[in-house]
Design a protein around this motif. Structure first.
Motif, PDB file in Angstrom:
ATOM      1  N   THR A 105      23.321  49.771  25.277  1.00  0.00           N
ATOM      2  CA  THR A 105      23.778  49.166  26.525  1.00  0.00           C
ATOM      3  C   THR A 105      23.489  50.112  27.683  1.00  0.00           C
ATOM      4  O   THR A 105      23.363  51.325  27.501  1.00  0.00           O
ATOM      5  CB  THR A 105      25.295  48.885  26.511  1.00  0.00           C
ATOM      6  OG1 THR A 105      26.002  50.127  26.414  1.00  0.00           O
ATOM      7  CG2 THR A 105      25.673  47.980  25.363  1.00  0.00           C
ATOM      8  N   LYS A 106      23.393  49.550  28.862  1.00  0.00           N
ATOM      9  CA  LYS A 106      23.257  50.310  30.101  1.00  0.00           C
ATOM     10  C   LYS A 106      24.241  49.718  31.085  1.00  0.00           C
ATOM     11  O   LYS A 106      24.068  48.596  31.558  1.00  0.00           O
ATOM     12  CB  LYS A 106      21.825  50.239  30.639  1.00  0.00           C
ATOM     13  CG  LYS A 106      21.601  51.128  31.861  1.00  0.00           C
ATOM     14  CD  LYS A 106      20.155  51.073  32.317  1.00  0.00           C
ATOM     15  CE  LYS A 106      19.933  51.985  33.518  1.00  0.00           C
ATOM     16  NZ  LYS A 106      18.517  51.926  33.988  1.00  0.00           N
ATOM     17  N   LEU A 107      25.313  50.466  31.400  1.00  0.00           N
ATOM     18  CA  LEU A 107      26.418  49.941  32.184  1.00  0.00           C
ATOM     19  C   LEU A 107      26.614  50.750  33.460  1.00  0.00           C
ATOM     20  O   LEU A 107      26.372  51.958  33.485  1.00  0.00           O
ATOM     21  CB  LEU A 107      27.715  49.967  31.363  1.00  0.00           C
ATOM     22  CG  LEU A 107      27.678  49.288  29.990  1.00  0.00           C
ATOM     23  CD1 LEU A 107      28.959  49.577  29.231  1.00  0.00           C
ATOM     24  CD2 LEU A 107      27.452  47.790  30.140  1.00  0.00           C
ATOM     25  N   SER A 108      27.078  50.083  34.505  1.00  0.00           N
ATOM     26  CA  SER A 108      27.411  50.755  35.766  1.00  0.00           C
ATOM     27  C   SER A 108      28.536  49.982  36.435  1.00  0.00           C
ATOM     28  O   SER A 108      28.719  48.784  36.193  1.00  0.00           O
ATOM     29  CB  SER A 108      26.200  50.835  36.695  1.00  0.00           C
ATOM     30  OG  SER A 108      25.737  49.539  37.043  1.00  0.00           O
ATOM     31  N   ALA A 109      29.307  50.665  37.300  1.00  0.00           N
ATOM     32  CA  ALA A 109      30.426  50.037  38.003  1.00  0.00           C
ATOM     33  C   ALA A 109      30.454  50.522  39.442  1.00  0.00           C
ATOM     34  O   ALA A 109      30.129  51.687  39.721  1.00  0.00           O
ATOM     35  CB  ALA A 109      31.744  50.354  37.307  1.00  0.00           C
ATOM     36  N   ASN A 113      34.796  54.898  36.648  1.00  0.00           N
ATOM     37  CA  ASN A 113      33.846  55.506  35.725  1.00  0.00           C
ATOM     38  C   ASN A 113      33.755  54.703  34.445  1.00  0.00           C
ATOM     39  O   ASN A 113      34.744  54.119  33.992  1.00  0.00           O
ATOM     40  CB  ASN A 113      34.266  56.950  35.389  1.00  0.00           C
ATOM     41  CG  ASN A 113      34.366  57.827  36.632  1.00  0.00           C
ATOM     42  OD1 ASN A 113      33.492  57.801  37.489  1.00  0.00           O
ATOM     43  ND2 ASN A 113      35.440  58.590  36.723  1.00  0.00           N
ATOM     44  N   VAL A 114      32.554  54.686  33.858  1.00  0.00           N
ATOM     45  CA  VAL A 114      32.316  53.963  32.614  1.00  0.00           C
ATOM     46  C   VAL A 114      31.801  54.946  31.562  1.00  0.00           C
ATOM     47  O   VAL A 114      30.832  55.673  31.816  1.00  0.00           O
ATOM     48  CB  VAL A 114      31.297  52.824  32.792  1.00  0.00           C
ATOM     49  CG1 VAL A 114      31.143  52.041  31.487  1.00  0.00           C
ATOM     50  CG2 VAL A 114      31.719  51.901  33.914  1.00  0.00           C
ATOM     51  N   LEU A 115      32.458  54.962  30.411  1.00  0.00           N
ATOM     52  CA  LEU A 115      32.013  55.775  29.287  1.00  0.00           C
ATOM     53  C   LEU A 115      31.757  54.852  28.102  1.00  0.00           C
ATOM     54  O   LEU A 115      32.613  54.022  27.765  1.00  0.00           O
ATOM     55  CB  LEU A 115      33.064  56.829  28.916  1.00  0.00           C
ATOM     56  CG  LEU A 115      33.351  57.916  29.962  1.00  0.00           C
ATOM     57  CD1 LEU A 115      34.477  58.825  29.484  1.00  0.00           C
ATOM     58  CD2 LEU A 115      32.092  58.739  30.257  1.00  0.00           C
ATOM     59  N   MET A 134      40.430  45.428  46.993  1.00  0.00           N
ATOM     60  CA  MET A 134      39.370  45.983  46.141  1.00  0.00           C
ATOM     61  C   MET A 134      38.824  44.906  45.206  1.00  0.00           C
ATOM     62  O   MET A 134      39.552  44.010  44.786  1.00  0.00           O
ATOM     63  CB  MET A 134      39.906  47.169  45.342  1.00  0.00           C
ATOM     64  CG  MET A 134      40.433  48.308  46.193  1.00  0.00           C
ATOM     65  SD  MET A 134      41.323  49.563  45.227  1.00  0.00           S
ATOM     66  CE  MET A 134      40.034  50.121  44.116  1.00  0.00           C
ATOM     67  N   ARG A 135      37.550  45.014  44.882  1.00  0.00           N
ATOM     68  CA  ARG A 135      36.924  44.086  43.950  1.00  0.00           C
ATOM     69  C   ARG A 135      36.009  44.866  42.999  1.00  0.00           C
ATOM     70  O   ARG A 135      34.791  44.839  43.124  1.00  0.00           O
ATOM     71  CB  ARG A 135      36.132  43.027  44.716  1.00  0.00           C
ATOM     72  CG  ARG A 135      35.580  41.899  43.838  1.00  0.00           C
ATOM     73  CD  ARG A 135      36.642  41.179  43.043  1.00  0.00           C
ATOM     74  NE  ARG A 135      37.598  40.511  43.905  1.00  0.00           N
ATOM     75  CZ  ARG A 135      37.521  39.233  44.243  1.00  0.00           C
ATOM     76  NH1 ARG A 135      36.553  38.488  43.788  1.00  0.00           N
ATOM     77  NH2 ARG A 135      38.433  38.693  45.020  1.00  0.00           N
ATOM     78  N   PRO A 136      36.611  45.575  42.038  1.00  0.00           N
ATOM     79  CA  PRO A 136      35.793  46.330  41.085  1.00  0.00           C
ATOM     80  C   PRO A 136      34.932  45.403  40.239  1.00  0.00           C
ATOM     81  O   PRO A 136      35.385  44.336  39.815  1.00  0.00           O
ATOM     82  CB  PRO A 136      36.830  47.063  40.222  1.00  0.00           C
ATOM     83  CG  PRO A 136      38.098  47.009  41.006  1.00  0.00           C
ATOM     84  CD  PRO A 136      38.047  45.753  41.801  1.00  0.00           C
ATOM     85  N   GLN A 137      33.709  45.820  39.978  1.00  0.00           N
ATOM     86  CA  GLN A 137      32.806  45.026  39.153  1.00  0.00           C
ATOM     87  C   GLN A 137      31.972  45.938  38.273  1.00  0.00           C
ATOM     88  O   GLN A 137      31.437  46.947  38.742  1.00  0.00           O
ATOM     89  CB  GLN A 137      31.886  44.153  40.007  1.00  0.00           C
ATOM     90  CG  GLN A 137      30.958  43.271  39.174  1.00  0.00           C
ATOM     91  CD  GLN A 137      30.115  42.334  40.019  1.00  0.00           C
ATOM     92  OE1 GLN A 137      30.063  42.472  41.240  1.00  0.00           O
ATOM     93  NE2 GLN A 137      29.467  41.374  39.381  1.00  0.00           N
TER      94      GLN A 137
END
Length: 202
Positions: A105-109, A113-115, A134-137
């Motif tokens: 997978t390749k994830l970003s936010a 932080n994403v681990l 706020m609108r985290p995605q």
């Protein structure tokens, strides 16, 4: 109600209680988590569904999107002394278990932080504090082993807490001590926590 007790040394649990099923079913959480999963070239029509596309024997790819937002209305109960305004949700995090057929997978936010744990195929998205503005995605891509879609998508787990809030409205109004010369400090406050809060993906 008055609860009388002799406190032992150290930390201890004084009382437990459970909200009835009828009230629990009507509970409105303070936040909303909306996952979208798609596989191949087709995307799901529902917010938490999945569809299959692609052709040939090439490994199937996929995309994921998770949006978290604070709700303006919830079932939480706050003390009357609390200042007016939207509540700030603290320690917000989303645990995303991927199907076993996911290879990478390749994830970003855009917030937090994403681990990603490659061995366990689990992503931990730590957002922190969350308010209504706020609108985290989280967005990302997936590469699957083989050409078939996963049989099911594991549910996401969301954790959060809100100080001074309560689900049932039960609170401690006072604390008194007898047999001691000093005056105890009323170190009591309500904290509403998520517990086992899951968002299912179809």
């Amino acid at each position: 109600k008055v609860v009388s007790f002799v406190p032992p040394d150290g930390n201890f649990e004084l009382m437990k209680y459970r909200v009835r099923n009828a009230a629990a079913k009507m509970f409105s959480p303070p936040l909303q988590c909306t996952p979208q999963l798609s596989y191949g070239n087709a995307t799901s029509g529902a917010s938490n569904g999945a569809a299959v596309g692609g052709s040939g024997d090439a490994p199937l790819s996929g995309r994921i999107s998770v949006i978290v937002s604070a709700c303006s209305i919830s079932s939480l109960v706050f003390p009357s002394t609390r200042q007016k305004g939207s509540a700030v949700i603290e320690e917000v995090s989303v645990t995303i278990p991927f199907p076993k057929v996911v290879r990478t997978t390749k994830l970003s936010a855009n917030i937090g932080n994403v681990l990603y744990d490659e061995a366990g195929r689990v992503a931990k998205w730590t957002i922190g504090k969350l308010n209504e503005k706020m609108r985290p995605q989280l967005t990302g891509t997936m590469v699957l082993d083989g050409t078939g879609r996963p049989e099911e998508n594991p549910p996401l787990s969301v954790e959060w807490k809100i100080p001074l809030a309560s689900v049932s409205g039960l609170s401690v109004s006072g604390l008194s001590m007898s047999g001691e010369n000093y005056k105890p400090y009323k170190g009591v406050r309500n904290i509403a926590k998520s517990g086992r809060f899951q968002v299912r993906c179809g």
